[in-house]
Design a protein around this motif. Structure first.
Motif, PDB file in Angstrom:
ATOM      1  N   ARG A 107       0.840  -1.207   0.000  1.00  9.80           N
ATOM      2  CA  ARG A 107       0.000   0.000   0.000  1.00  9.80           C
ATOM      3  C   ARG A 107       0.872   1.254   0.000  1.00  9.80           C
ATOM      4  N   SER A 108       0.236   2.383  -0.289  1.00 11.17           N
ATOM      5  CA  SER A 108       0.934   3.662  -0.258  1.00 11.17           C
ATOM      6  C   SER A 108       1.443   3.937   1.151  1.00 11.17           C
ATOM      7  N   VAL A 109       2.688   4.415   1.258  1.00 14.84           N
ATOM      8  CA  VAL A 109       3.230   4.706   2.585  1.00 14.84           C
ATOM      9  C   VAL A 109       2.537   5.903   3.218  1.00 14.84           C
ATOM     10  N   TYR A 110       1.898   6.759   2.424  1.00 20.03           N
ATOM     11  CA  TYR A 110       1.244   7.944   2.970  1.00 20.03           C
ATOM     12  C   TYR A 110      -0.208   7.709   3.328  1.00 20.03           C
ATOM     13  N   ILE A 111      -0.899   6.904   2.578  1.00 15.38           N
ATOM     14  CA  ILE A 111      -2.329   6.709   2.806  1.00 15.38           C
ATOM     15  C   ILE A 111      -2.597   5.814   4.016  1.00 15.38           C
ATOM     16  N   HIS A 112      -1.751   4.846   4.253  1.00 12.35           N
ATOM     17  CA  HIS A 112      -2.038   3.829   5.265  1.00 12.35           C
ATOM     18  C   HIS A 112      -1.179   3.913   6.513  1.00 12.35           C
ATOM     19  N   GLY A 113      -0.573   5.030   6.770  1.00 10.44           N
ATOM     20  CA  GLY A 113       0.213   5.102   7.994  1.00 10.44           C
ATOM     21  C   GLY A 113       1.220   6.221   7.979  1.00 10.44           C
ATOM     22  N   THR A 114       2.275   6.016   8.722  1.00  5.64           N
ATOM     23  CA  THR A 114       3.349   6.987   8.842  1.00  5.64           C
ATOM     24  C   THR A 114       4.551   6.466   8.063  1.00  5.64           C
ATOM     25  N   PRO A 115       4.940   7.155   6.993  1.00  9.47           N
ATOM     26  CA  PRO A 115       6.072   6.675   6.201  1.00  9.47           C
ATOM     27  C   PRO A 115       7.322   6.520   7.061  1.00  9.47           C
ATOM     28  N   GLN A 116       7.990   5.400   6.903  1.00 11.09           N
ATOM     29  CA  GLN A 116       9.228   5.150   7.628  1.00 11.09           C
ATOM     30  C   GLN A 116      10.079   4.183   6.840  1.00 11.09           C
ATOM     31  N   LEU A 117      11.338   4.092   7.230  1.00 14.25           N
ATOM     32  CA  LEU A 117      12.256   3.154   6.592  1.00 14.25           C
ATOM     33  C   LEU A 117      12.569   2.035   7.573  1.00 14.25           C
ATOM     34  N   ALA A 118      12.415   0.814   7.100  1.00 21.10           N
ATOM     35  CA  ALA A 118      12.689  -0.362   7.924  1.00 21.10           C
ATOM     36  C   ALA A 118      14.045  -0.931   7.548  1.00 21.10           C
ATOM     37  N   HIS A 119      14.783  -1.340   8.546  1.00 22.06           N
ATOM     38  CA  HIS A 119      16.050  -2.031   8.313  1.00 22.06           C
ATOM     39  C   HIS A 119      15.758  -3.524   8.166  1.00 22.06           C
ATOM     40  N   ALA A 120      16.237  -4.121   7.078  1.00 17.15           N
ATOM     41  CA  ALA A 120      16.087  -5.567   6.915  1.00 17.15           C
ATOM     42  C   ALA A 120      16.938  -6.291   7.962  1.00 17.15           C
ATOM     43  N   ILE A 121      18.183  -5.846   8.106  1.00 19.11           N
ATOM     44  CA  ILE A 121      19.026  -6.295   9.210  1.00 19.11           C
ATOM     45  C   ILE A 121      18.962  -5.167  10.235  1.00 19.11           C
ATOM     46  N   ALA A 122      18.392  -5.447  11.379  1.00 20.35           N
ATOM     47  CA  ALA A 122      18.043  -4.423  12.366  1.00 20.35           C
ATOM     48  C   ALA A 122      19.218  -3.527  12.759  1.00 20.35           C
ATOM     49  N   ASN A 123      18.875  -2.291  13.048  1.00 22.48           N
ATOM     50  CA  ASN A 123      19.835  -1.280  13.477  1.00 22.48           C
ATOM     51  C   ASN A 123      20.051  -1.398  14.986  1.00 22.48           C
ATOM     52  N   THR A 124      20.887  -2.358  15.371  1.00 22.88           N
ATOM     53  CA  THR A 124      21.188  -2.583  16.785  1.00 22.88           C
ATOM     54  C   THR A 124      22.696  -2.490  17.004  1.00 22.88           C
ATOM     55  N   LYS A 125      23.093  -2.309  18.258  1.00 22.54           N
ATOM     56  CA  LYS A 125      24.525  -2.272  18.571  1.00 22.54           C
ATOM     57  C   LYS A 125      25.198  -3.575  18.171  1.00 22.54           C
ATOM     58  N   ALA A 126      24.543  -4.683  18.458  1.00 21.74           N
ATOM     59  CA  ALA A 126      25.116  -5.995  18.125  1.00 21.74           C
ATOM     60  C   ALA A 126      25.313  -6.147  16.615  1.00 21.74           C
ATOM     61  N   ASN A 127      24.330  -5.713  15.837  1.00 20.01           N
ATOM     62  CA  ASN A 127      24.461  -5.827  14.381  1.00 20.01           C
ATOM     63  C   ASN A 127      25.487  -4.852  13.818  1.00 20.01           C
ATOM     64  N   ARG A 128      25.578  -3.674  14.418  1.00 18.28           N
ATOM     65  CA  ARG A 128      26.609  -2.717  13.974  1.00 18.28           C
ATOM     66  C   ARG A 128      28.000  -3.299  14.244  1.00 18.28           C
ATOM     67  N   LYS A 129      28.130  -3.999  15.364  1.00 23.11           N
ATOM     68  CA  LYS A 129      29.414  -4.626  15.689  1.00 23.11           C
ATOM     69  C   LYS A 129      29.694  -5.784  14.724  1.00 23.11           C
ATOM     70  N   LYS A 130      28.677  -6.578  14.438  1.00 18.64           N
ATOM     71  CA  LYS A 130      28.832  -7.747  13.574  1.00 18.64           C
ATOM     72  C   LYS A 130      29.053  -7.371  12.108  1.00 18.64           C
ATOM     73  N   TYR A 131      28.235  -6.439  11.586  1.00 17.25           N
ATOM     74  CA  TYR A 131      28.255  -6.120  10.159  1.00 17.25           C
ATOM     75  C   TYR A 131      28.945  -4.797   9.823  1.00 17.25           C
TER      76      TYR A 131
ATOM     77  N   GLU B 288      28.497   0.518   7.700  1.00 19.29           N
ATOM     78  CA  GLU B 288      28.376   0.618   6.251  1.00 19.29           C
ATOM     79  C   GLU B 288      27.279  -0.320   5.725  1.00 19.29           C
ATOM     80  N   ILE B 289      27.133  -1.474   6.329  1.00 21.00           N
ATOM     81  CA  ILE B 289      26.080  -2.425   5.937  1.00 21.00           C
ATOM     82  C   ILE B 289      24.735  -1.986   6.507  1.00 21.00           C
ATOM     83  N   ILE B 290      24.696  -1.691   7.795  1.00 22.01           N
ATOM     84  CA  ILE B 290      23.432  -1.353   8.458  1.00 22.01           C
ATOM     85  C   ILE B 290      22.817  -0.087   7.865  1.00 22.01           C
ATOM     86  N   ASP B 291      23.637   0.908   7.543  1.00 24.86           N
ATOM     87  CA  ASP B 291      23.127   2.184   7.023  1.00 24.86           C
ATOM     88  C   ASP B 291      22.947   2.196   5.511  1.00 24.86           C
ATOM     89  N   HIS B 292      23.337   1.143   4.827  1.00 28.64           N
ATOM     90  CA  HIS B 292      23.273   1.124   3.363  1.00 28.64           C
ATOM     91  C   HIS B 292      21.815   1.164   2.888  1.00 28.64           C
TER      92      HIS B 292
END
Length: 101
Positions: A30-54, A57-61
């Motif tokens: 669905r449209s990001v504007y019609i059905h809610g609040t537009p946002q960007l989702a991380h496929a690999i979550a933006n966590t300290k553990a993932n930033r350390k692991k990946y 550069e990967i997390i913010d890509h």
């Protein structure tokens, strides 16, 4: 001035991702504007553990972020617990980083 530029670059990148995804939720279609609040989702979550692991550069890509319309759809985009999909995405991102050099 540098902080302002950083914020503008982040905003430009966000807009570019929404445009890439055609302002459409990548989870429900669905449209990001019609059905809610537009946002960007991380496929690999933006966590300290993932930033350390990946690394940041990967997390913010941009390939790790997808347009979604709400928190429920944001949760659906998480591939962190699917090692095969996570590895495929990391490989795509690393290949894109090489191309961009």
């Amino acid at each position: 001035m540098e902080k302002i530029m950083d914020e503008l670059e982040k905003k430009d990148e966000r807009v570019a991702i929404f445009k890439r995804d055609r302002w459409t939720c990548q989870a429900c279609g669905r449209s990001v504007y019609i059905h809610g609040t537009p946002q960007l989702a991380h496929a690999i979550a933006n966590t300290k553990a993932n930033r350390k692991k990946y690394g940041s550069e990967i997390i913010d890509h941009p390939l790790n972020r997808k347009a979604v319309c709400c928190l429920k759809c944001n949760d659906k985009m998480n591939i962190e617990f699917n090692p095969v999909e996570s590895e495929k995405l990391v490989d795509r991102i690393l290949a894109q980083i090489e191309v961009d050099k």
